[in-house]
Each structure stands twice: as C-alpha cells, then as structure tokens.
Design a protein around this motif. Structure first.
Motif, PDB file in Angstrom:
ATOM      1  N   ASN A  53       0.831  -1.211   0.000  1.00 40.61           N
ATOM      2  CA  ASN A  53       0.000   0.000   0.000  1.00 40.61           C
ATOM      3  C   ASN A  53       0.866   1.263   0.000  1.00 40.61           C
ATOM      4  N   ARG A  54       1.963   1.231   0.757  1.00 39.22           N
ATOM      5  CA  ARG A  54       2.828   2.404   0.820  1.00 39.22           C
ATOM      6  C   ARG A  54       3.515   2.657  -0.523  1.00 39.22           C
ATOM      7  N   TYR A  55       4.025   1.590  -1.145  1.00 35.04           N
ATOM      8  CA  TYR A  55       4.694   1.760  -2.439  1.00 35.04           C
ATOM      9  C   TYR A  55       3.699   2.155  -3.524  1.00 35.04           C
ATOM     10  N   ALA A  56       2.470   1.607  -3.469  1.00 39.10           N
ATOM     11  CA  ALA A  56       1.457   1.988  -4.458  1.00 39.10           C
ATOM     12  C   ALA A  56       1.138   3.476  -4.344  1.00 39.10           C
ATOM     13  N   LEU A  57       1.040   3.967  -3.103  1.00 39.64           N
ATOM     14  CA  LEU A  57       0.790   5.401  -2.896  1.00 39.64           C
ATOM     15  C   LEU A  57       1.954   6.225  -3.427  1.00 39.64           C
ATOM     16  N   TYR A  58       3.163   5.725  -3.255  1.00 39.03           N
ATOM     17  CA  TYR A  58       4.348   6.441  -3.736  1.00 39.03           C
ATOM     18  C   TYR A  58       4.322   6.567  -5.265  1.00 39.03           C
ATOM     19  N   LEU A 214      11.987   5.754 -16.010  1.00 38.07           N
ATOM     20  CA  LEU A 214      11.796   6.474 -14.747  1.00 38.07           C
ATOM     21  C   LEU A 214      11.031   5.609 -13.748  1.00 38.07           C
ATOM     22  N   LEU A 215       9.924   5.004 -14.231  1.00 42.62           N
ATOM     23  CA  LEU A 215       9.148   4.109 -13.365  1.00 42.62           C
ATOM     24  C   LEU A 215       9.942   2.842 -13.059  1.00 42.62           C
ATOM     25  N   GLN A 216      10.686   2.350 -14.062  1.00 42.77           N
ATOM     26  CA  GLN A 216      11.459   1.131 -13.877  1.00 42.77           C
ATOM     27  C   GLN A 216      12.479   1.286 -12.752  1.00 42.77           C
ATOM     28  N   ASN A 217      13.153   2.425 -12.706  1.00 45.50           N
ATOM     29  CA  ASN A 217      14.155   2.650 -11.661  1.00 45.50           C
ATOM     30  C   ASN A 217      13.520   2.689 -10.282  1.00 45.50           C
ATOM     31  N   LYS A 218      12.334   3.319 -10.181  1.00 44.90           N
ATOM     32  CA  LYS A 218      11.664   3.395  -8.876  1.00 44.90           C
ATOM     33  C   LYS A 218      11.212   2.012  -8.422  1.00 44.90           C
ATOM     34  N   ILE A 219      10.660   1.216  -9.359  1.00 45.51           N
ATOM     35  CA  ILE A 219      10.173  -0.119  -9.003  1.00 45.51           C
ATOM     36  C   ILE A 219      11.345  -1.050  -8.704  1.00 45.51           C
ATOM     37  N   ALA A 220      12.448  -0.917  -9.452  1.00 50.05           N
ATOM     38  CA  ALA A 220      13.592  -1.801  -9.255  1.00 50.05           C
ATOM     39  C   ALA A 220      14.222  -1.606  -7.884  1.00 50.05           C
ATOM     40  N   ASP A 221      14.059  -0.422  -7.283  1.00 46.31           N
ATOM     41  CA  ASP A 221      14.629  -0.151  -5.960  1.00 46.31           C
ATOM     42  C   ASP A 221      13.830  -0.772  -4.837  1.00 46.31           C
ATOM     43  N   ILE A 222      12.635  -1.280  -5.141  1.00 47.26           N
ATOM     44  CA  ILE A 222      11.784  -1.873  -4.101  1.00 47.26           C
ATOM     45  C   ILE A 222      12.230  -3.311  -3.856  1.00 47.26           C
ATOM     46  N   THR A 223      12.631  -3.635  -2.652  1.00 48.66           N
ATOM     47  CA  THR A 223      13.026  -4.996  -2.285  1.00 48.66           C
ATOM     48  C   THR A 223      12.338  -5.395  -0.994  1.00 48.66           C
ATOM     49  N   ASN A 227      14.979 -11.647  -1.616  1.00 48.43           N
ATOM     50  CA  ASN A 227      14.810 -11.728  -3.069  1.00 48.43           C
ATOM     51  C   ASN A 227      13.439 -11.280  -3.553  1.00 48.43           C
ATOM     52  N   GLY A 228      12.608 -10.742  -2.671  1.00 47.20           N
ATOM     53  CA  GLY A 228      11.304 -10.253  -3.112  1.00 47.20           C
ATOM     54  C   GLY A 228      11.462  -9.027  -3.999  1.00 47.20           C
ATOM     55  N   PHE A 229      10.573  -8.877  -4.945  1.00 48.01           N
ATOM     56  CA  PHE A 229      10.650  -7.728  -5.847  1.00 48.01           C
ATOM     57  C   PHE A 229       9.252  -7.259  -6.205  1.00 48.01           C
ATOM     58  N   ALA A 230       9.198  -6.084  -6.856  1.00 52.89           N
ATOM     59  CA  ALA A 230       7.917  -5.465  -7.218  1.00 52.89           C
ATOM     60  C   ALA A 230       7.801  -5.365  -8.732  1.00 52.89           C
ATOM     61  N   ALA A 231       6.554  -5.191  -9.189  1.00 60.49           N
ATOM     62  CA  ALA A 231       6.253  -4.963 -10.607  1.00 60.49           C
ATOM     63  C   ALA A 231       5.069  -4.016 -10.689  1.00 60.49           C
ATOM     64  N   LEU A 232       4.923  -3.377 -11.847  1.00 60.41           N
ATOM     65  CA  LEU A 232       3.838  -2.429 -12.074  1.00 60.41           C
ATOM     66  C   LEU A 232       3.063  -2.874 -13.300  1.00 60.41           C
ATOM     67  N   LEU A 233       1.714  -2.988 -13.145  1.00 59.95           N
ATOM     68  CA  LEU A 233       0.846  -3.478 -14.223  1.00 59.95           C
ATOM     69  C   LEU A 233      -0.198  -2.437 -14.574  1.00 59.95           C
ATOM     70  N   ASP A 234      -0.664  -2.489 -15.845  1.00 60.27           N
ATOM     71  CA  ASP A 234      -1.851  -1.709 -16.184  1.00 60.27           C
ATOM     72  C   ASP A 234      -3.080  -2.596 -16.041  1.00 60.27           C
ATOM     73  N   GLN A 235      -4.257  -2.067 -16.472  1.00 60.93           N
ATOM     74  CA  GLN A 235      -5.491  -2.808 -16.243  1.00 60.93           C
ATOM     75  C   GLN A 235      -5.578  -4.094 -17.062  1.00 60.93           C
ATOM     76  N   ASP A 236      -4.766  -4.228 -18.104  1.00 59.09           N
ATOM     77  CA  ASP A 236      -4.768  -5.431 -18.944  1.00 59.09           C
ATOM     78  C   ASP A 236      -3.647  -6.388 -18.578  1.00 59.09           C
ATOM     79  N   PHE A 237      -3.000  -6.167 -17.407  1.00 56.67           N
ATOM     80  CA  PHE A 237      -1.904  -7.015 -16.938  1.00 56.67           C
ATOM     81  C   PHE A 237      -0.659  -6.889 -17.806  1.00 56.67           C
ATOM     82  N   THR A 238      -0.535  -5.750 -18.505  1.00 53.97           N
ATOM     83  CA  THR A 238       0.697  -5.475 -19.245  1.00 53.97           C
ATOM     84  C   THR A 238       1.713  -4.884 -18.277  1.00 53.97           C
TER      85      THR A 238
END
Length: 656
Positions: A53-58, A214-223, A227-238
């Motif tokens: 929730n915190r990262y999504a808000l960020y 820009l978004l990739q760098n922010k998401i890549a910093d989330i650990t 070994n857990g990691f984050a990803a960002l999706l649109d409404q079609d799971f792209t």
C-alpha cells in the motif's frame, strides 16, 4: 529357526520410555512448527500488505504530478480558446517553459482538432509544429540534453489511442507503454493525457510523456526480504515496470491468478494469493494493490512477490533450534535412565511419568518429584523440578506474549538458559516490530493528514497557517515557524517568516532573516536538516502558563524540491525529536515544496496570460488608430481629386 528375544527391565524401561519421549517430542515439534509457520506467514503477509500500500501510494503520487502538469496546461489552453486569445506562438512558449521546469518529463504535446484552435489551419500548412493540412500539433521533447520541437508531423494523430481514448471518454487517461518516433528513433513511453473540453465538445488533447525507465528505476529499488521484488501493471496485466526490464510491455504470465486478480483490480480491490512464479520457479506470495491516477477509468496495480521459503525462514530457524534442543534433551534422558534403572526402579518410574507429562506439554507443579536423597537421583529430581519450574515460567511468559503483553517481567534461569534467552530475544523482536509498526502507522497517518491539508488549501497564506498549526500538534512541538525564501527589490535574498505558532496561540510576527545568518541560513545554504539539543539561551525562549524556559531540542528542515530550497521549517520542543519524526518531516516538507512550486507556477502562468491579453488589446487599439488614419487619408485624396477636376474644367473654359 526360532529366535527367543528377551529384554530385561532396564532395556524395557529404556525402550518404553524412549519411544514415548521421542513420539511426544515429534508430535509437539510438528504442532509447534505448524503454528509457527502459520503465525510467521500471517505477520509477514501483513507487513507485505502494508509495504504494498505504501509503495502503491508512492507510485501514484509520482504519476499524479505528471497528470497535474497536463491538467494545468489543458485549463490554460481552454481559457485561451474561450477568451479568443488564440496565439500559437504563445502556446509553444508555454509548452517549452513547462517542459524546462519538469525534468522528469520526456515530452509535452497538444493535438487540436482541425481548425479547433483559431480556425486558421490553412495558413500553417507544412509549417513548423503543424502537419501537411496545417493542423496545430505542437510537440516538445528532450533529446541530447536539449528541449526540441517536432518540425512537422506526418503521423495521423487523430486515429492513435493517445488521442482517441480521451476524445471518446472525455476524461483523463493513462496510455500504457507504446512506441513513438523521437529525433529519428522509436522511443517507448507512457503518456498522461487530458481532453480540452469547450461546452462539452473535445477540441483537442494535452499530453505529457514519461519514459518507462523512470518508473522502472523506482520499481527496481523496491526490495522485500532477500529476493522479493515489485512490478507495475496496467489494467490489462501489461507490465509497465519489472525486476527484469525485458519483460516490460509484455503480459504477466500467471494463469492461476490472472482472471481473479484482473477482476479485483478493475473493481479497485486488493488481491493476494500463493502461486508458482516463473521467475523463481517456486511458490511465492503475490499481492496486487490497485490505484487510480487522476480521473482515469483504467486502474494500475503494484505487485509484490516474495518467495515462500523466505516467508518461513525465521520459523524454520526456530523449528530447527527446538528440534536440536529436543534431541539433546531426549539423549540426556535416555542416558540417565540407563544409568539409574538397575538400582532405583520406582523413582525412575516416577521420573518417567513426570517426563511423559512434560513431553506432552503439561507444565505444572504437580509434576515435580518429591525424592529426598543426596545421590544422583535426588539431584536429577531437583534438576527436573528446576526444569519444570523454568519451563513453567517460560510457558507463562510465552502465554503473556501471546496475549499481547510485551512488558511482563521475565528472567532466564541462567545465562545458558537457551529457551529463556530465546524467548527474551523473541520479545525484543516483537517489541521492535511493534515499535516499527507504530512508527509506520504514525508516518502513514501523518502523510495522509498533511496530503489532505496540502490538497485542500489553495491560498498559500492560509495553507502556511493550517500546515504549521497541524504540524505543531502532530509533532508534539511547542513552537514553530515557517520561513519562505524571498528576493527583495534590491536583489537581496532573505527568509521571511510567513507563519508562527506557539502553544496553540498564533503570534503574528514580522521577521526577516538573511540567508547567511544563523541556523536558519545554515539550513538554507546546506540544504540539509539542522538538529541541535544544546540550544543557546539567547536563541529561542518558550513561554507558557508556568513561565519561560529553553526548549530541549531544535529542528530546522529545508523546504526543498529537486535540490532547490524554497524555505525552512523551524520546530522547538521540550522533548527530543526522534529520527523517524525528522525523516517524516523531510518528506512532508518536500510535499509542501511541491505544492508551493505548483502554486507559484500557476500564478506565473496566470500573469503571462494576463500580459498576453493586455498586449492583444494594445495591438487592437493600434490597428483601430491606423484604420482611422487610412480613412482620413482617403478622404483627403478624394478632396484633392475633386479640386483637380474643377481646375481642369476652368483651364478648358479659358482655352475656349
């Protein structure tokens, strides 16, 4: 051949008691392992949910800033069209200036409907910033460290998603990664687009472009964990951002969760579950947190992935420790029985009974042995009684912890009391976790409160007062001041006190400080936090109903954004500020700086618009004056012509 196997009472005792002890410990350990795994999964998943929730808000706040740029530009263009102040050069100037002040943006553009801007498309056919029909499609972008403008456009913008979607929906939209030619290269980008509406009709679309990097760098910093990691999706799971960049633009490959997750995301609900990850080739815990950007109808989702073995790492370590300890205890019991069983059967039976009850988890004073002897059996009896008492204390201590009482007193039996010391370490870990949870809750609640304050106040002076009053209460401070950087008419830089609060009573003061002066100047110049606990008597003095005294701590935080300092917040308190409070205040100060910047940018845009309107009015008056001069000149020429005709007639009459 018949084998007659006989066992003496010693071996029978050892075999019987040994089997019971081993079986009881196996059952107990299995149950403890199961319960430990369940509790550990619950704690870990709760922590992951809070992080998600915190990262999504960020991420949402980052995208909201870009959407706000497009929204403000759309409002300015709409005002120009409605007031008929249609100036294409001025529009280009606004777009370029906005891009220069928005370093996170790749490009800014507008696509107008044909003749929708000023009805003069025919005058601009194949000119700079137009297409072959003269349609006004200005596009400014960053390339090679410069701001450039697309010369002419051969792209049919009208049929592209970044134009069709906001035109059809008449709402803001996010266009997920697509390729667009920039400076001769195909560049992947994400666009925030806003329709320009005049009387309910779409006259064009304003858009800002963001590079996925820009978004990739922010998401890549989330650990998370190891070994857990984050990803960002649109409404079609792209995938918009992912640990592995080559996956960007592709669909999320998870048939087990895809349908249910998409359904929940589109409904704005969090979805979580366990699945087999292709990235890890093992079971993972995966959570999807949806969020909307601006007034769009297509939610995005932040996805966190954590391997199952990392969720259970702590639980497995505890289980292994208990297993080893139990094996050692079983071995000691069997050796003791083997040594004593030949001499004292009855006390051993009592001992076995007590051990049997203890192995089943029944810890009670009734299980203590009442063997009064000075030999080894008496010592064993005493030792077992001590174990029962120690385990009873440990069990009671563990029960109190399970009930949420983390402050109950407990002392291990000795420095070598593994279980007791482990329980103390567990309590310390839980206390630390509880403290961290309280800090996170305090931080998140504060971010939410002050985000609402920053959103709900449009007047900067009212915002300063409301912000500072709320900050004093939330930080439990006793006095505070908010200084804003100003440049005087003599080009001198100073920090002006815009708002001051003390003991919930506002004191309207006029105070200006040079940027090279004192702690305020130090904070401003160094662009960093200044925190002191030894405050000079002459620096600040807090008065209350009990008299006056010096504060215990003084905190100065720069109001800065993108390394530019806009002012300084000064807080004084009778208590010493914590590190997390200072970190939180830095974030809030950055949010305040963003709001101040946007507000000042809006004010400058309004001033530019008003100046443009004044210039247009002056031009109109000059044109009217020129028209009157032309009419007077024409009348004079007509009179001269009449005089010439009359003169010719007189000459003709004289000639006769």
């Amino acid at each position: 051949m018949k084998i007659n196997l006989t066992l003496n009472i010693k071996r029978k005792t050892l075999l019987f008691v040994g089997l019971i002890v081993v079986f009881s410990f196996v059952i107990t350990l299995s149950w403890l392992r199961y319960r430990s795994n369940q509790a550990n999964i619950k704690i870990s998943t709760d922590m992951i949910k809070e992080s998600a929730n915190r990262y999504a808000l960020y991420v949402k706040e980052e995208m909201e800033e870009s959407m706000e740029v497009a929204r403000v530009l759309g409002a300015v263009i709409q005002e120009m069209i409605e007031s008929e102040q249609n100036n294409r050069t001025f529009v280009n100037r606004i777009l370029k200036k906005t891009l220069e002040k928005s370093p996170n943006l790749l490009g800014i553009w507008i696509v107008f409907e044909k003749n929708a801007f000023d009805g003069k498309d025919a005058d601009y056919v194949n000119t700079f910033g137009h297409d072959k029909t003269g349609q006004f499609v200005p596009f400014f972008y960053r390339a090679d460290g410069e701001i450039k403008q697309e010369e002419t456009s051969n792209i049919d913008h009208i049929n592209q998603p970044y134009y069709n979607i906001p035109k059809m929906t008449k709402m803001e939209a996010i266009i997920t990664p697509y390729l667009y030619p920039i400076n001769g290269k195909m560049v992947m980008m994400v666009s925030c687009v806003v329709p320009i509406l005049i009387n309910g009709e779409v006259k064009g679309v304003v858009g800002v472009d963001i590079m996925p990097d820009l978004l990739q760098n922010k998401i890549a910093d989330i650990t998370l964990f190891e070994n857990g990691f984050a990803a960002l999706l649109d409404q079609d799971f792209t995938l918009i951002a992912h640990k592995y960049p080559e996956r960007i633009g592709k669909k999320l490959l998870d048939k087990n969760l895809e349908h249910s997750a998409q359904k929940n995301i589109r409904a704005g609900k969090i979805y979580e579950g366990f699945t087999i990850s292709q990235s890890y080739n093992q079971q993972v815990y995966r959570i999807f947190v949806p969020f909307w950007i601006g007034n769009t109808q297509t939610p995005w989702a932040l996805v966190l992935n954590v391997p199952m073995n990392e969720l259970l790492k702590t639980s497995n370590e505890i289980s292994n420790f208990i297993l080893v300890s139990s094996l050692v205890m079983i071995l000691l019991i069997l050796l003791s029985l083997n040594f004593l069983s030949d001499q004292i059967i009855t006390p051993i039976v009592q001992l076995v009974d007590s051990l049997h009850e203890l192995a089943k988890g029944k810890i009670s004073n009734d299980n203590k042995l009442n063997i009064r002897s000075n030999d080894e059996l008496g010592l064993m009896s005493k030792a077992l009684n001590n174990v029962i008492e120690s385990l009873g204390k440990s069990a009671n201590f563990a029960k109190k912890i399970g009930e949420g009482d983390l402050n109950t007193p407990f002392e291990p039996s000795s420095e070598e009391d593994v279980l007791g010391n482990s329980l103390l370490k567990m309590r310390e870990s839980l206390q630390k976790s509880e403290k961290e949870t309280q800090i996170r809750q305090w931080t998140n609640e504060g971010i939410s409160i002050f985000s609402e304050i920053l959103r709900s106040n449009t007047d900067l002076n009212l915002l300063y007062d409301h912000f500072l009053a709320s900050l004093v209460k939330y930080m439990n401070a006793n006095q505070a001041g908010l200084f804003i950087h100003q440049i005087t008419q003599y080009e001198e830089q100073e920090l002006e006190l815009m708002s001051c609060y003390a003991y919930e009573r506002k004191r309207f003061l006029e105070k200006k400080v040079n940027i090279d002066e004192g702690l305020l100047g130090q904070c401003f110049q160094e662009k960093s936090v200044v925190f002191i606990t030894e405050i000079p008597d002459s620096y600040i003095h807090i008065r209350s109903g009990l008299g006056g005294t010096n504060p215990k701590s003084l905190l100065l935080v720069p109001i800065k954004i993108n390394d530019k300092v806009l002012g300084v917040i000064e807080l004084a308190s009778f208590e010493v500020f914590e590190k997390y409070q200072m970190d939180w205040l830095e974030k809030v100060a950055e949010n305040l700086a963003s709001v101040i910047t946007v507000s000042k940018n809006n004010l400058r845009t309004q001033i530019l618009l008003e100046e443009s309107q004044i210039q247009a009015e002056e031009l109109r008056m000059k044109e009217e004056e020129m028209r009157q001069n032309l009419e007077e000149l024409s009348a004079t020429q007509d009179k001269q012509k009449d005089l010439e005709e009359k003169l010719k007639e007189k000459i003709a009459m004289l000639s006769k």
